[in-house]
Enzyme design. Structure first.
Site: not given
Ligand code: OSB
Ligand code: MG
Length: 368
Positions: A135, A161, A163, A188, A213, A238, A262, A290
């Site tokens: 990520s 991934k 952000k 995400d 996400e 998520d 998670k 994570g």
């Protein structure tokens, strides 16, 4: 088993590189660790919440309070026959899943050692090796992000991934796809958009993302269902999934096609396994998210990812990506093929480094 003693520790760990999401930048983690002792064995758990109530409402302070005043007293009084009993015992506390997970998971660690099993084996895990992704946070410059992607691909990671947030999305994805047309790429948003951004979000379909996400509200299912009906890109939830009930509702209304599990967010191994089982029944892929965990939380995530429904690469990467020095021995390493081997020795399979933990401790309290 009788849980004889529980200790809470708060430690500070500076990140090797800042981590920025749509809700802010983290440079140093504040982590609450739970140590539980029973019948000569010791188990460890980690509270995975952020420093501020931006990902969810939990913080190290709320977790310390809920553990000290409710969850710990309920755990040390009487016996605990199985770690899985604790989620029922903790049910009167509404929410606060990350506080619950830290204590429940420490007891799972003890139960695994008592039975001579790895945590993975105790929960029914079957995978011996798990596929890993990374990520990548929001950077100062797009060039920095492109360089990081290059380095992570070279290290073997199987999924990238990134952000995103308004102002750091379409143009950035354009640059990434220009340089890496074929990689497995996901984005995400950590709840940075609303349905008013529908036309904007539809543009993401052209980047062939494996998923987007949590684009919408942190606790929303209904708007995500509306959005999913208009997007070709699969939505992965998520923040909105706090347990198996949320997962069932989300899948019933087609709010997502993938779920990120998670351990902290759902409240520990018992709930995580329930979400996994439901998704597996419905042939919905899951993966482990994570939360910038220290080695202890990271190790728990590795064991969780050994369940057979974890078919997509998780956000579980090498200790080195986050920490100059992790608090477990050995630290988590990733193979050249982008996988982590699931430990087969009893319990966690990584040893908490007590001397290192004591050096970075800021408070400690003992119960029982
Ligand atoms: O949404 O997955 C998230 C980190 C902090 C809070 C939320 C998230 C994340 C990550 C990091 O994406 C994943 C990792 O620990 O490597
Ligand atoms: Mg996320």
């Amino acid at each position: 088993m009788k849980i004889e003693k529980i200790e809470l520790r708060e430690i500070r760990m500076p990140l090797v590189h800042f981590f920025e999401t749509s809700f802010g930048r983290t440079t140093t983690r504040r982590i609450v660790l739970v140590r539980a002792d029973a019948e000569g064995l010791t188990g460890w758990g980690e509270v995975t919440c952020g420093e501020a109530p931006f990902y969810s409402y939990e913080t190290p302070e709320t977790a310390w309070h809920i553990l000290r005043d409710f969850l710990i007293p309920w755990t040390v009084e009487g016996d605990v026959s199985l770690a899985s009993d604790l989620s029922r015992r903790f049910r009167p506390v509404r929410g606060h899943n990350m506080a619950k997970a830290a204590l429940e998971n420490a007891v799972w660690d003890i139960e695994a050692q008592q039975k001579g099993l790895s945590l993975a084996a105790l929960i029914g895990g079957t995978l011996e090796e798990i596929p890993c992704g990374v990520s990548l946070g929001i950077q100062e410059r797009v060039e920095d992000l492109l360089e990081k992607i290059q380095a992570e691909l070279a290290a073997g990671y199987r999924r990238i991934k990134v952000k995103i947030k308004p102002g750091w999305d379409v143009a950035v994805l354009e640059r990434i796809r220009g340089k890496f047309p074929d990689i497995v790429l996901t984005a995400d948003a950590n709840s940075a958009y609303t349905l008013a951004d529908l036309d904007h979000l539809k543009q993401f379909d052209r980047f062939n993302l494996a998923m987007i996400e949590q684009p919408l509200g942190w606790n929303d299912l209904v708007d995500h269902a509306r959005l999913q009906a208009q997007l070709a890109t699969p939505i992965c939830l998520d923040e909105s999934i706090h347990g198996a009930d949320d997962a069932r509702k989300a899948l019933d209304i087609q709010a997502c096609r993938i779920i990120n599990i998670k351990l902290g967010r759902v409240g520990g191994f018992t709930a995580a396994r329930q979400v996994h089982d439901l998704c597996r029944e419905r042939r919905v892929p899951v993966w482990s998210g994570g939360m910038l965990e220290s080695g202890i939380g990271r190790a728990h995530n590795i064991h969780l990812s050994s369940l057979p429904g974890f078919t997509l690469p998780g956000d579980i990467s090498a200790s080195r990506r986050y920490w100059a020095e992790d608090i477990i021995d050995p630290e988590v390493t990733v193979s050249a093929g982008g996988t982590i081997r699931v430990p087969a020795t009893p319990g966690l399979g990584f040893k908490p480094a007590l001397d290192r933990i004591e050096r970075i401790i800021v408070r400690k309290e003992t119960f029982g």
